[in-house]
Scaffold this motif. Structure first.
Motif, short mmCIF file in Angstrom:
data_model
loop_
_atom_site.label_atom_id
_atom_site.label_comp_id
_atom_site.label_asym_id
_atom_site.label_seq_id
_atom_site.Cartn_x
_atom_site.Cartn_y
_atom_site.Cartn_z
N SER A 179 -3.65 -16.12 -4.26
CA SER A 179 -2.80 -17.07 -3.55
C SER A 179 -1.74 -16.32 -2.74
O SER A 179 -0.56 -16.27 -3.10
N THR A 180 -2.17 -15.72 -1.64
CA THR A 180 -1.27 -14.98 -0.76
C THR A 180 -1.27 -15.61 0.62
O THR A 180 -2.13 -16.40 0.97
N ARG A 181 -0.30 -15.20 1.43
CA ARG A 181 -0.19 -15.74 2.78
C ARG A 181 -1.43 -15.40 3.61
O ARG A 181 -1.95 -16.23 4.35
N ALA A 182 -1.93 -14.18 3.47
CA ALA A 182 -3.11 -13.76 4.24
C ALA A 182 -4.34 -14.55 3.84
O ALA A 182 -5.16 -14.92 4.70
N VAL A 183 -4.50 -14.85 2.56
CA VAL A 183 -5.65 -15.63 2.10
C VAL A 183 -5.55 -17.07 2.60
O VAL A 183 -6.55 -17.67 3.02
N TYR A 225 -6.68 -17.23 6.09
CA TYR A 225 -8.14 -17.12 6.18
C TYR A 225 -8.81 -18.45 5.89
O TYR A 225 -9.72 -18.87 6.62
N LEU A 226 -8.36 -19.15 4.86
CA LEU A 226 -8.97 -20.43 4.49
C LEU A 226 -8.73 -21.47 5.58
O LEU A 226 -9.58 -22.32 5.84
N GLU A 227 -7.57 -21.42 6.23
CA GLU A 227 -7.27 -22.37 7.31
C GLU A 227 -8.10 -22.08 8.56
O GLU A 227 -8.34 -22.97 9.37
N ALA A 228 -8.55 -20.83 8.72
CA ALA A 228 -9.27 -20.44 9.94
C ALA A 228 -10.77 -20.42 9.77
O ALA A 228 -11.49 -19.98 10.67
N LEU A 229 -11.27 -20.90 8.64
CA LEU A 229 -12.71 -20.82 8.38
C LEU A 229 -13.55 -21.58 9.40
O LEU A 229 -14.72 -21.29 9.59
N ASP A 230 -12.99 -22.57 10.07
CA ASP A 230 -13.76 -23.37 11.02
C ASP A 230 -13.84 -22.74 12.40
O ASP A 230 -14.55 -23.23 13.26
N GLU A 231 -13.11 -21.66 12.63
CA GLU A 231 -13.12 -21.05 13.95
C GLU A 231 -14.50 -20.44 14.24
O GLU A 231 -15.16 -19.90 13.36
N GLU A 232 -14.89 -20.51 15.48
CA GLU A 232 -16.24 -20.07 15.88
C GLU A 232 -16.48 -18.61 15.58
O GLU A 232 -17.55 -18.22 15.13
N ASP A 284 -6.82 -9.05 2.59
CA ASP A 284 -6.64 -9.59 3.94
C ASP A 284 -8.01 -10.02 4.47
O ASP A 284 -8.68 -9.27 5.19
N PRO A 285 -8.46 -11.23 4.12
CA PRO A 285 -9.84 -11.64 4.45
C PRO A 285 -10.14 -11.75 5.94
O PRO A 285 -11.30 -11.68 6.33
N LEU A 286 -9.13 -11.93 6.78
CA LEU A 286 -9.38 -12.05 8.21
C LEU A 286 -9.69 -10.71 8.88
O LEU A 286 -10.20 -10.68 10.00
N SER A 287 -9.35 -9.62 8.23
CA SER A 287 -9.70 -8.31 8.77
C SER A 287 -11.22 -8.11 8.66
O SER A 287 -11.88 -8.74 7.84
N ARG A 288 -11.75 -7.22 9.49
CA ARG A 288 -13.19 -7.00 9.53
C ARG A 288 -13.54 -5.60 9.06
O ARG A 288 -12.85 -4.63 9.38
N ARG A 311 0.09 -8.36 6.97
CA ARG A 311 -1.26 -8.84 6.72
C ARG A 311 -1.51 -10.18 7.41
O ARG A 311 -0.58 -10.91 7.72
N GLY A 312 -2.78 -10.50 7.56
CA GLY A 312 -3.16 -11.75 8.19
C GLY A 312 -3.12 -11.65 9.70
O GLY A 312 -2.57 -10.70 10.28
#
Length: 457
Positions: A174-178, A181-188, A202-206, A424-425
């Motif tokens: 339960s971190t800000r970066a996570v 990521y969960l809020e951005a899951l719908d992005e193309e 930092d799940p949004l990193s690749r 992060r994020g």
């Protein structure tokens, strides 16, 4: 006679002026002349309460951050220590010898609060860019675009396979970066494909090995620059993924056009920006000359015939092979008209089997199939525009001008020390990349204006 340092009682009174101790050619003096924060308080007025204890001056915090990015001081704790000791830093931040330097924790509280809510760093970047434009450093004729991979603040050991099931409700995650990521899951860009590895930090990193060597988690900073003097026109963070990097170009060009009413005549980029949809967007939608190599995998490396050996007829909408036989998308009329467009946005043109079976060039054309087929992009007209431009002297000049973007990335990593993120994020990456780009423009503005007015061709 040998002198000796006095060890007597300290003086009771001193006459000291910081202004007299800052060299006239000091970098911060030049930057101070270019940095105008007079509208800062008005911009942030709605994000401060009208009552309560007075806060730390936001201009002081911005000036401290500018110093930190200017001199590659990545730690805010160390930045505050350096500002306490360094007279030039105190002078630039409008601090006297008696004034107290803010605690380092103040930056975190404001960054995650009012600074981020107000998009303050984007405002600062735009203000600096306006000063560059007023100084005549932006011509607006040619833009160049590129991306550079920056390591994320994410450990390799905290990565898991991308197809693993993850309990995101785990309190340890339960971190800000996570949450971002969960809020951005719908992005193309995130729905295109599962990443090979996913960072729990930092799940949004690749996960990428693009620069060569061992793979790591990273973001990409995307620059859009004016090639006249290398001024950064826009900056956009993305995950370290080629598709996201290319798509960010559209965002940056449209944002610059909307905010500053500037649209370039030509756009310079490497082969990654030479995809058919991107070229079609430049040529057909934005009327921008693509000074970009065409992304083309149709050329054959052996001695067999490539698409370039076939003649296209726009009027007949067909190809002609070297022996004069036609390749068409359909050889009979259909009752219901068909577009013949594939999922890859191509149209397949096929020859007749009877023509190929008795052709003398079959072994060079289609030795393993009974007929020849060609996949033509629906954006082939835009690709041809890019090919024609590639044969001009201006294109050769553009290839040299593109190096100005790479020089900015080298400066970003080696001088500003931004080779690894501290935040992060995507919002953290956005804050760091935007502020760093603003400081690079400030340094460029300070350097060029100190040398006199720029010469425009």
């Amino acid at each position: 006679m040998m002198g000796q340092l006095s060890s007597g009682q300290e003086r009771l009174f001193y006459s000291f002026n910081i202004e007299d101790h800052i060299p006239a050619n000091h970098l911060l003096r030049s930057i101070d002349r270019c940095l105008d924060l007079s509208d800062l308080r008005h911009y942030l007025a709605d994000f401060y309460s009208p009552i309560g204890r007075p806060s730390i001056d936001p201009e002081l915090m911005i000036r401290l951050l500018v110093v930190g990015y200017c001199y590659g001081i990545r730690s805010e704790r160390r930045l505050c220590e350096e500002a306490h000791l360094n007279l030039a830093y105190r002078w630039f931040c409008r601090l006297s010898l008696e004034d107290e330097v803010p605690n380092h924790s103040t930056f975190s509280k404001n960054r995650h609060g009012r600074f981020r809510d107000s998009s303050l760093f984007r405002w600062l970047f735009n203000e600096v860019l306006r000063r560059c434009m007023d100084a005549g450093l932006v011509k607006g004729e040619g833009f160049a675009v590129d991306a550079s991979v920056i390591k994320a603040d994410a450990s390799r050991q905290r990565g898991v396979p991308g197809d693993d099931e993850i309990n995101w409700r785990d309190p340890s995650l339960s971190t800000r970066a996570v949450r971002e990521y969960l809020e951005a899951l719908d992005e193309e860009a995130l729905r295109e494909a599962l990443p090979k590895r996913l960072s729990l930090t930092d799940p949004l990193s690749r996960w990428t090995a693009a620069p060569g060597g061992p793979a790591f988690f990273a973001y990409s900073t995307n620059y859009l620059i004016d090639v006249e003097h290398g001024v950064i026109m826009d900056v956009e963070p993305t995950p370290a993924h080629r598709t996201a990097e290319v798509e960010s170009t559209k965002t940056m060009i449209e944002r610059v056009e909307e905010q500053f009413d500037i649209k370039p005549d030509r756009l310079i980029g490497d082969t990654a920006y030479g995809t058919a949809p991107m070229l079609a967007w430049m040529v057909n939608e934005k009327d921008i000359e693509p000074h970009v190599p065409v992304w083309d995998k149709t050329e054959r490396k052996n001695e067999s015939l490539s698409i370039s050996d076939f003649q296209w007829s726009e009027e007949a909408q067909e190809y002609r092979c070297p022996t004069g036989h036609a390749l068409r998308s359909e050889w009979r009329a259909f009752k219901n008209q068909r577009s013949h467009v594939t999922k890859a946005d191509t149209i397949i043109f096929r020859s007749r089997k009877t023509d190929c079976s008795k052709c003398s060039m079959k072994e060079r054309c289609c030795p393993n199939t009974s007929f020849r087929k060609i996949a033509r992009s629906v954006h082939e007209a835009a690709r041809n525009v890019a090919r024609r431009i590639a044969a001009t002297p201006q294109y050769v000049c553009s290839r040299h001008e593109r190096k100005k973007v790479e020089m900015l990335f080298a400066h970003l990593k080696r001088i500003l020390k931004l080779d690894r993120l501290r935040l992060r994020g995507m919002t953290g990456a956005n804050d760091e990349f935007t502020l760093a780009a603003a400081v690079q423009n400030l340094r460029r503005l300070a350097k060029l204006t100190s040398q006199g007015p720029p010469t425009t061709g």
